[in-house]
Write an enzyme that holds these catalytic residues in place. Structure first.
Site, PDB file in Angstrom:
ATOM      1  N   PRO A 160      24.083 -30.369  40.763  1.00 13.91           N
ATOM      2  CA  PRO A 160      24.225 -29.268  41.714  1.00 13.91           C
ATOM      3  C   PRO A 160      23.292 -28.082  41.478  1.00 13.91           C
ATOM      4  O   PRO A 160      23.193 -27.204  42.330  1.00 13.91           O
ATOM      5  CB  PRO A 160      25.685 -28.844  41.558  1.00 13.91           C
ATOM      6  CG  PRO A 160      26.052 -29.265  40.171  1.00 13.91           C
ATOM      7  CD  PRO A 160      25.256 -30.516  39.913  1.00 13.91           C
ATOM      8  N   GLY A 161      22.582 -28.069  40.372  1.00 11.47           N
ATOM      9  CA  GLY A 161      21.649 -26.975  40.116  1.00 11.47           C
ATOM     10  C   GLY A 161      20.421 -27.011  41.010  1.00 11.47           C
ATOM     11  O   GLY A 161      19.773 -25.982  41.224  1.00 11.47           O
TER      12      GLY A 161
ATOM     13  N   GLU B 238      13.978 -56.019  48.311  1.00 10.74           N
ATOM     14  CA  GLU B 238      12.850 -56.760  47.743  1.00 10.74           C
ATOM     15  C   GLU B 238      12.309 -56.142  46.459  1.00 10.74           C
ATOM     16  O   GLU B 238      11.801 -56.828  45.593  1.00 10.74           O
ATOM     17  CB  GLU B 238      11.730 -56.844  48.793  1.00 10.74           C
ATOM     18  CG  GLU B 238      10.954 -58.127  48.697  1.00 10.74           C
ATOM     19  CD  GLU B 238       9.997 -58.273  49.864  1.00 10.74           C
ATOM     20  OE1 GLU B 238       8.816 -57.941  49.674  1.00 10.74           O
ATOM     21  OE2 GLU B 238      10.458 -58.714  50.934  1.00 10.74           O
TER      22      GLU B 238
ATOM     23  N   GLU C 210      14.190 -54.430  44.261  1.00  9.43           N
ATOM     24  CA  GLU C 210      15.339 -54.140  43.402  1.00  9.43           C
ATOM     25  C   GLU C 210      15.551 -55.292  42.424  1.00  9.43           C
ATOM     26  O   GLU C 210      15.794 -56.427  42.815  1.00  9.43           O
ATOM     27  CB  GLU C 210      16.577 -53.967  44.298  1.00  9.43           C
ATOM     28  CG  GLU C 210      17.771 -53.387  43.634  1.00  9.43           C
ATOM     29  CD  GLU C 210      18.841 -53.015  44.651  1.00  9.43           C
ATOM     30  OE1 GLU C 210      19.465 -51.978  44.436  1.00  9.43           O
ATOM     31  OE2 GLU C 210      19.048 -53.747  45.639  1.00  9.43           O
TER      32      GLU C 210
END
Length: 178
Positions: free
Chosen positions: A113-114, A137, A139
């Protein structure tokens, strides 16, 4: 005490297929002017797929930003406007070849969240059964079944570094054993 900032100006520096990067000029609560780098992300899902023997379906996957292989739960990016539950079902089957009879929400987290607005929805999937693996393809990952109690020990010993995996595994463990 007012902690909110007021946006004065927003300038986009990059618009990509996964993220956009902008610089916001803001007025702080004390009235000072400051800049904030913000990464816009469509959000994602992460799934603790728990089999009937108490094993979690984990993935070993190379992550380019870290230049190393990490151990994590199945996860994926939301398409804009996509329902998180539908995304979780899709990602679980695409990455692991498994489907689940039951999906339960474990809530959501903000991983960074920064600087990033990403919201990551966490799910527990049970009643696993064979589906159809259909990875992207580009991955490449290895599936590893690991007992949930072993994963908790790995988290304690800093052997799992991925924040979404830590949060979702611990939420699941607390749900099951506390």
């Amino acid at each position: 005490m007012n902690l909110n900032e007021t946006t004065i100006k927003t300038e986009y520096k990059f618009k990509g297929s996964v993220v956009n990067v902008r610089v916001d000029t803001v007025k702080t609560p004390k009235g000072n002017i400051a800049t904030r780098d913000v990464v816009e992300h469509p959000g994602g899902v992460a799934i603790v797929a728990l089999d009937d023997e108490g094993n979690v379906i984990m993935e070993r996957q190379y992550r380019r930003p870290l230049d190393k292989v990490i151990f994590e739960i199945p996860a994926g990016k939301l398409n804009y406007g996509e329902d998180p539950l539908e995304c979780a079902k899709r990602e679980l089957e695409e990455e692991t070849g498994l489907c689940a009879k039951n999906f339960e929400s474990l809530g959501f987290i903000y991983p960074s969240p920064g600087f990033c607005d990403e919201r990551l929805y966490l799910f527990l999937a049970t009643g696993l059964y064979e589906g159809r693996e259909n990875r992207d393809e580009d991955e490449f990952l290895e599936i590893v079944k690991t007992p949930i109690k072993e994963l908790v020990e790995m988290i304690k010993n800093d052997q799992i570094e991925d924040s979404k995996s830590i949060a979702a595994i611990m939420k699941t463990y607390l749900k099951l054993y506390s």
